[in-house]
Write a protein that holds these residues in place. Structure first.
Motif, short mmCIF file in Angstrom:
data_model
loop_
_atom_site.label_atom_id
_atom_site.label_comp_id
_atom_site.label_asym_id
_atom_site.label_seq_id
_atom_site.Cartn_x
_atom_site.Cartn_y
_atom_site.Cartn_z
N LYS A 117 0.84 -1.21 0.00
CA LYS A 117 0.00 0.00 0.00
C LYS A 117 0.88 1.26 0.00
O LYS A 117 0.66 2.19 -0.77
N ARG A 118 1.90 1.24 0.85
CA ARG A 118 2.82 2.40 0.90
C ARG A 118 3.49 2.60 -0.46
O ARG A 118 3.60 3.71 -0.96
N ALA A 119 3.93 1.50 -1.06
CA ALA A 119 4.63 1.60 -2.35
C ALA A 119 3.69 2.11 -3.44
O ALA A 119 4.07 2.92 -4.28
N LEU A 120 2.43 1.65 -3.41
CA LEU A 120 1.46 2.10 -4.42
C LEU A 120 1.21 3.59 -4.28
O LEU A 120 1.16 4.33 -5.27
N LYS A 121 1.06 4.04 -3.04
CA LYS A 121 0.78 5.45 -2.80
C LYS A 121 1.94 6.31 -3.26
O LYS A 121 1.75 7.36 -3.87
N GLU A 122 3.15 5.84 -3.00
CA GLU A 122 4.32 6.66 -3.34
C GLU A 122 4.61 6.66 -4.84
O GLU A 122 5.06 7.65 -5.39
N THR A 123 4.34 5.54 -5.51
CA THR A 123 4.69 5.46 -6.94
C THR A 123 3.55 5.86 -7.85
O THR A 123 3.76 6.12 -9.04
N ASN A 124 2.32 5.87 -7.29
CA ASN A 124 1.14 6.26 -8.09
C ASN A 124 0.72 5.30 -9.19
O ASN A 124 0.01 5.70 -10.11
N TYR A 125 1.16 4.03 -9.13
CA TYR A 125 0.66 3.05 -10.11
C TYR A 125 -0.82 2.82 -9.84
O TYR A 125 -1.24 2.77 -8.68
N ARG A 126 -1.61 2.67 -10.89
CA ARG A 126 -3.05 2.44 -10.74
C ARG A 126 -3.40 0.97 -10.92
O ARG A 126 -4.56 0.58 -10.91
N GLN A 127 -2.38 0.14 -11.14
CA GLN A 127 -2.60 -1.30 -11.36
C GLN A 127 -1.59 -2.07 -10.51
O GLN A 127 -0.39 -1.78 -10.52
N LEU A 128 -2.10 -3.07 -9.77
CA LEU A 128 -1.23 -3.96 -8.99
C LEU A 128 -1.41 -5.39 -9.47
O LEU A 128 -2.54 -5.82 -9.76
N VAL A 129 -0.29 -6.12 -9.57
CA VAL A 129 -0.34 -7.56 -9.85
C VAL A 129 0.31 -8.26 -8.66
O VAL A 129 1.32 -7.79 -8.15
N ILE A 130 -0.30 -9.34 -8.21
CA ILE A 130 0.34 -10.15 -7.15
C ILE A 130 0.58 -11.53 -7.74
O ILE A 130 -0.35 -12.16 -8.27
N ALA A 131 1.81 -12.02 -7.68
CA ALA A 131 2.13 -13.30 -8.30
C ALA A 131 3.04 -14.12 -7.40
O ALA A 131 3.49 -13.65 -6.35
N GLY A 132 3.32 -15.37 -7.81
CA GLY A 132 4.16 -16.26 -7.01
C GLY A 132 3.32 -17.17 -6.14
O GLY A 132 2.13 -16.90 -5.90
N GLY A 133 3.91 -18.26 -5.67
CA GLY A 133 3.19 -19.29 -4.93
C GLY A 133 2.30 -18.77 -3.80
O GLY A 133 1.17 -19.23 -3.63
N VAL A 134 2.78 -17.78 -3.05
CA VAL A 134 2.02 -17.29 -1.89
C VAL A 134 0.77 -16.50 -2.33
O VAL A 134 -0.18 -16.36 -1.57
N SER A 135 0.75 -16.06 -3.59
CA SER A 135 -0.45 -15.32 -4.06
C SER A 135 -1.65 -16.25 -4.20
O SER A 135 -2.77 -15.80 -4.44
N ALA A 136 -1.44 -17.55 -4.01
CA ALA A 136 -2.57 -18.49 -3.99
C ALA A 136 -3.35 -18.37 -2.67
O ALA A 136 -4.47 -18.87 -2.56
N ASN A 137 -2.74 -17.72 -1.69
CA ASN A 137 -3.35 -17.66 -0.35
C ASN A 137 -4.64 -16.81 -0.35
O ASN A 137 -4.63 -15.64 -0.70
N LYS A 138 -5.73 -17.42 0.10
CA LYS A 138 -7.04 -16.76 0.03
C LYS A 138 -7.11 -15.52 0.92
O LYS A 138 -7.70 -14.51 0.56
N ARG A 139 -6.53 -15.60 2.10
CA ARG A 139 -6.57 -14.44 3.01
C ARG A 139 -5.77 -13.28 2.41
O ARG A 139 -6.19 -12.14 2.48
N LEU A 140 -4.64 -13.59 1.76
CA LEU A 140 -3.85 -12.55 1.11
C LEU A 140 -4.67 -11.90 -0.01
O LEU A 140 -4.72 -10.68 -0.15
N ARG A 141 -5.38 -12.73 -0.78
CA ARG A 141 -6.20 -12.22 -1.88
C ARG A 141 -7.29 -11.29 -1.35
O ARG A 141 -7.56 -10.24 -1.92
N GLU A 142 -7.90 -11.71 -0.23
CA GLU A 142 -9.00 -10.95 0.36
C GLU A 142 -8.50 -9.58 0.85
O GLU A 142 -9.06 -8.54 0.53
N VAL A 143 -7.39 -9.60 1.62
CA VAL A 143 -6.88 -8.37 2.22
C VAL A 143 -6.38 -7.41 1.12
O VAL A 143 -6.63 -6.21 1.16
N MET A 144 -5.71 -7.97 0.11
CA MET A 144 -5.18 -7.13 -0.98
C MET A 144 -6.32 -6.55 -1.80
O MET A 144 -6.23 -5.43 -2.29
#
Ligand code: KG4
Ligand code: ZN
Length: 372
Positions: A284-311
Motif C-alpha cells: 500500500k505504501r509503495a502504491l501510494k508513493e509510486t502512483n501506479y493504478r494497477q497492482l499484480v500479485i504473483a508467485g506461490g504465496v499469491s494463492a493464499n485466500k486471506r492474502l487475496r482478500e486483504v489485498m
C-alpha cells in the motif's frame, strides 16, 4: 554432444516471422525448483497446453526440497513432459517460433536440466533460444489471467524464495523497488508448518489449518523499514517459533496436543495474518508513493485466500486495479515462462548456445541478452 556455440543456428526467416506474427507459439520450459514443467502458449496470452510434473510428494518426506533429488527427478521427467505439452497442444516442434527457458534464479542443478533441454532443442530445430528470469515468469502469469492487463504496473512477487516489489515499466523492462532482506514469506510458511508438524509445502497447509481460527490469538511483530519498502520475515518466524515452544509447554502441562488458550487454527490464523498484513502494508505504501493504478500479485504465496482478500480490500480502498493469476498458475509452471518468453523475444532478447544457469540471477540480468 559437441555443440559449436559460435555458430548460432537461428534462421533469419524465423526472426522476421516472430516479429510479425501475433500467433507465435512459444514452448516454455521451467525446472528452477521442484516442478518439471513445459507449456505451449500462443501470442503470449493463450495457453494451448501446460504440463507440470510435481515432485512435492517426494520432497515432503524430507520436509523441504532436496536439491540433488530435484535434479535427478527433472532429468527423468523433462523429455516426457515436453513431449506431453506438444501432444496436448496438438503441435509439432516445426510449428513453434521459439523456446523459452528459465535460466535463473533457482537451484543450479535443477535449472541446468531445463537449460540443457532447451539448448538441445534449439540446436536441433534452429528455433531461437529465449532466456527467461523466473520472477519475470511469475509476473507474466498475470497476462494469462487478465487479457486487458498491460504495463506499466506494480507487481508483488511472493514465493518460496522471494518477496519482491517490481516496477513493470514495460513487458520486458523491470526495476526492483523492494526485496526481502532475509527470508521469503513462502519460506516462513514452510518453516513454521514444519515446526508445528503440518508437513510440506507449508503455505497451503497453514492456510487450511487457519480456517475459523482467531487472527489475533497472540502478538507477532511486523517488520518495517523507515527508509525503504523492503521486507523482513526472519523476525516474525523466530517470534512464532518461540511462541510455539511456550504453547507446547502449556499443552504438555494440560496433557493435550494444544492448550486451551491457543488452538492449532488460532496459531495458524495469527501467523498467516501477520504475514498477510505485512505484505499489504508495504505494498500500500509503495502504491501510494509510486502512483501506479494497477497492482499484480504473483508467485506461490499469491494463492493464499486471506492474502487475496486483504489485498482486494486494500486496492479497492485506494482505487487501484488488482490482478492475481488463476490459482493453478500462482505456483511454478511453464505457461508463465512461455508468456514471458514471447514478450522477451519481442523486446529483442535472445541467447546463444552458451547460455548457462544463473542460480542468483537478479531481475535486471535479463538486459544483457538484448541484441539489436
Ligand atoms: O512460486 P512457487 O511455486 O515456487 C517458488 O518460486 O518459490 O512458490 C512456492 C511457495 C512455497 O513456499 C509454498 O508454501 C507457498 O509458495 N504457497 C503458499 C500457498 N500455496 C503455495 N503460501 C501461502 N498460502 C498458499 N495457499
Ligand atoms: Zn516460483
Amino acid at each position: 554432444v559437441d555443440i559449436d556455440c559460435d555458430n548460432n543456428p537461428i534462421d533469419d526467416t524465423i526472426i522476421d516471422q516472430m516479429k510479425t506474427d501475433p500467433h507465435q507459439l512459444i514452448l516454455g520450459i521451467e525446472t528452477s525448483c521442484d516442478e518439471t514443467a513445459a507449456s505451449i502458449v500462443e501470442g503470449g496470452r493463450h495457453i494451448l497446453s501446460s504440463v507440470v510434473a510435481s515432485q512435492i510428494d517426494i520432497h515432503a518426506k524430507f520436509g523441504g526440497v532436496v536439491p540433488e533429488i530435484a535434479s535427478r527427478e527433472h532429468v527423468n521427467h523433462m523429455l516426457p513432459v515436453i513431449d506431453r505439452a506438444l501432444r496436448d497442444a496438438n503441435k509439432a516442434l516445426s510449428e513453434l517460433s521459439g523456446i523459452a527457458v528459465t535460466y535463473g534464479p533457482g537451484l543450479v542443478g535443477a535449472l541446468l536440466v531445463g537449460v540443457a533441454a532447451a539448448k538441445g532443442l534449439s540446436h536441433a530445430t534452429g528455433l531461437p533460444l529465449i532466456p527467461v528470469h523466473h520472477l519475470e515468469g511469475h509476473i507474466a502469469s498475470a497476462y494469462l489471467a487478465d487479457e486487458a492487463l498491460k504495463p506499466p504496473f506494480l507487481c508483488l512477487i511472493v514465493s518460496g524464495g522471494h518477496a519482491t516489489l517490481a516496477e513493470v515499466k514495460d513487458y520486458a523492462h523491470f526495476e526492483v523497488l523492494a526485496r526481502t532482506r532475509d527470508d521469503a514469506p513462502g519460506e516462513a510458511f514452510d518453516k513454521i508448518a514444519r515446526v508445528i508438524g503440518l508437513g510440506y509445502p507449508g503455505g497451503p497447509l497453514i492456510e487450511k489449518a487457519a480456517e475459523g481460527g482467531r487472527r489475533d490469538a497472540f502478538f507477532l511483530p511486523i517488520t518495517d523499514f523507515l527508509d525503504s519498502f523492503d521486507f523482513s520475515f526472519s523476525g516474525v518466524k523466530t517470534a512464532a517459533i518461540n511462541q510455539y515452544r511456550k504453547i507446547e509447554h502449556e499443552a504438555q502441562q494440560e496433557g493435550k496436543d494444544w492448550p486451551s488458550s491457543v488452538g492449532l487454527s488460532d496459531f495458524a490464523a495469527t501467523f498467516q495474518e501477520t504475514i498477510v498484513q505485512t505484505l499489504a502494508s508495504h505494498t500500500k505504501r509503495a502504491l501510494k508513493e509510486t502512483n501506479y493504478r494497477q497492482l499484480v500479485i504473483a508467485g506461490g504465496v499469491s494463492a493464499n485466500k486471506r492474502l487475496r482478500e486483504v489485498m482486494s480490500e486494500m486496492t479497492k480502498e485506494i482505487g487501484v486495479r488488482l490482478t492475481i493469476p488463476t490459482l493453478s498458475f500462482c505456483t511454478d509452471n511453464a505457461a508463465m515462462i512461455a508468456s514471458a518468453g514471447y514478450y522477451a523475444w519481442q523486446s529483442g532478447r535472445r541467447a546463444s548456445l552458451d547460455l548457462n544457469a544463473v542460480p542468483m540471477a537478479e531481475l535486471d540480468d535479463v538486459n544483457r541478452f538484448v541484441v539489436g
